[in-house]
Motif scaffolding. Structure first.
Motif, short mmCIF file in Angstrom:
data_model
loop_
_atom_site.label_atom_id
_atom_site.label_comp_id
_atom_site.label_asym_id
_atom_site.label_seq_id
_atom_site.Cartn_x
_atom_site.Cartn_y
_atom_site.Cartn_z
N UNK A 12 0.82 -1.21 0.00
CA UNK A 12 0.00 0.00 0.00
C UNK A 12 0.86 1.26 0.00
N UNK A 13 1.85 1.30 0.87
CA UNK A 13 2.73 2.47 0.96
C UNK A 13 3.50 2.67 -0.34
N UNK A 14 3.96 1.58 -0.93
CA UNK A 14 4.69 1.66 -2.19
C UNK A 14 3.82 2.15 -3.34
N UNK A 15 2.62 1.61 -3.44
CA UNK A 15 1.71 2.01 -4.53
C UNK A 15 1.29 3.46 -4.38
N UNK A 21 3.99 10.46 -6.20
CA UNK A 21 5.24 11.03 -6.71
C UNK A 21 5.20 11.20 -8.22
N UNK A 22 4.76 10.17 -8.91
CA UNK A 22 4.70 10.27 -10.37
C UNK A 22 3.65 11.28 -10.81
N UNK A 23 2.58 11.42 -10.06
CA UNK A 23 1.55 12.40 -10.40
C UNK A 23 2.08 13.83 -10.28
N UNK A 24 2.90 14.07 -9.28
CA UNK A 24 3.50 15.40 -9.12
C UNK A 24 4.54 15.63 -10.21
N UNK A 25 5.40 14.67 -10.43
CA UNK A 25 6.48 14.84 -11.42
C UNK A 25 5.95 14.99 -12.85
N UNK A 26 4.94 14.20 -13.19
CA UNK A 26 4.44 14.18 -14.56
C UNK A 26 3.11 14.90 -14.71
N UNK A 27 2.67 15.55 -13.65
CA UNK A 27 1.45 16.36 -13.62
C UNK A 27 0.20 15.59 -14.07
N UNK A 28 0.06 14.38 -13.56
CA UNK A 28 -1.13 13.60 -13.86
C UNK A 28 -2.27 14.09 -12.98
N UNK A 29 -3.44 14.18 -13.55
CA UNK A 29 -4.67 14.52 -12.83
C UNK A 29 -4.61 15.89 -12.16
N UNK A 30 -3.73 16.76 -12.60
CA UNK A 30 -3.63 18.11 -12.03
C UNK A 30 -3.12 18.14 -10.60
N UNK A 43 10.77 14.71 -4.40
CA UNK A 43 9.76 13.88 -5.08
C UNK A 43 10.43 12.72 -5.81
N UNK A 44 11.57 12.97 -6.45
CA UNK A 44 12.30 11.88 -7.11
C UNK A 44 12.78 10.85 -6.10
N UNK A 45 13.26 11.29 -4.95
CA UNK A 45 13.70 10.37 -3.90
C UNK A 45 12.52 9.50 -3.45
N UNK A 46 11.37 10.13 -3.27
CA UNK A 46 10.18 9.38 -2.86
C UNK A 46 9.75 8.38 -3.93
N UNK A 47 9.83 8.77 -5.19
CA UNK A 47 9.47 7.87 -6.28
C UNK A 47 10.38 6.64 -6.28
N UNK A 48 11.66 6.86 -6.14
CA UNK A 48 12.61 5.75 -6.09
C UNK A 48 12.34 4.84 -4.89
N UNK A 49 12.03 5.45 -3.75
CA UNK A 49 11.72 4.65 -2.55
C UNK A 49 10.44 3.85 -2.73
N UNK A 50 9.46 4.40 -3.44
CA UNK A 50 8.24 3.66 -3.73
C UNK A 50 8.53 2.37 -4.49
N UNK A 51 9.43 2.47 -5.47
CA UNK A 51 9.84 1.28 -6.23
C UNK A 51 10.55 0.29 -5.30
N UNK A 70 16.72 -3.42 -0.03
CA UNK A 70 16.05 -2.26 -0.60
C UNK A 70 15.58 -1.25 0.46
N UNK A 71 15.24 -1.75 1.64
CA UNK A 71 14.83 -0.83 2.71
C UNK A 71 16.02 -0.06 3.27
N UNK A 72 17.17 -0.70 3.35
CA UNK A 72 18.38 0.00 3.80
C UNK A 72 18.72 1.09 2.79
N UNK A 73 18.65 0.76 1.50
CA UNK A 73 18.92 1.74 0.45
C UNK A 73 17.90 2.89 0.52
N UNK A 74 16.63 2.55 0.73
CA UNK A 74 15.58 3.58 0.86
C UNK A 74 15.87 4.52 2.02
N UNK A 75 16.25 3.96 3.14
CA UNK A 75 16.54 4.77 4.32
C UNK A 75 17.71 5.71 4.05
#
Length: 123
Positions: A12-15, A21-30, A43-51, A70-75
Motif C-alpha cells: 500500500x505504501x509503495x503504490x 510522486x509520479x503524479x506530481x512529477x508528470x502532472x497527472x490529474x492536475x 519527489x524523485x527520492x520518494x518515487x525511487x523509494x516507492x519502487x 532495498x529498505x536499507x537503500x531507501x533509508x
C-alpha cells in the motif's frame, strides 16, 4: 501474521508513493498544482523509494533474506534527501512546510519497515 501485515503495508505504501510522486512529477490529474511549491529532488527520492518498497514486498512474499537491502537503500536515500532539503531551505529554496514533516514521517515509517523486516528474517 506479522509478515502478512508488513507485506500489505509495504504494498500500500509503495503504490501510494509511486502514484503520488509520479503524479506530481508528470502532472497527472492536475495534482502538481495542488502540491504547491514541491522540491523536485524530494519527489524523485520518494518515487525511487516507492519502487524499492515494492521490491521489498516481492522479496518478503518470496521469503528472501535480501528483502532488507532495498529498505536499507531507501533509508539512506531518504536521510540524504532530508539533509539536502535542509541545505536547500537554508539556501533560500522555496518549499512547503509540510514537506519537512512528511519526510520525517517517511523516514520513520521506512525505519519501522526495516526493523520489522530484520526481525522477520533474523536467524
Amino acid at each position: 501474521m506479522k509478515k502478512t501485515i508488513l507485506l500489505i503495508f509495504l504494498l500500500l505504501f509503495g503504490i501510494v508513493t509511486l502514484f503520488m510522486s509520479s503524479s506530481v512529477l508528470f502532472n497527472w490529474f492536475g495534482i502538481r498544482a495542488k502540491e504547491g511549491n514541491f522540491v523536485p529532488f524530494i519527489v524523485w527520492a520518494n518515487l525511487l523509494c516507492g519502487i524499492l518498497y515494492l521490491i521489498t514486498a516481492y522479496g518478503i512474499l518470496k521469503n528472501q533474506v535480501w528483502s532488507k537491502v532495498p529498505l536499507i537503500v531507501s533509508l539512506i536515500i531518504l536521510v540524504l534527501a532530508y539533509i539536502g532539503l535542509f541545505i536547500y531551505i537554508n539556501d533560500g529554496g522555496i518549499y512547503e512546510t509540510k514537506t519537512v514533516g512528511a519526510m520525517a514521517f517517511r523516514i520513520g515509517v521506512t525505519a519501522l519497515f526495516l526493523f520489522i523486516t530484520l526481525k522477520i528474517f533474523k536467524k
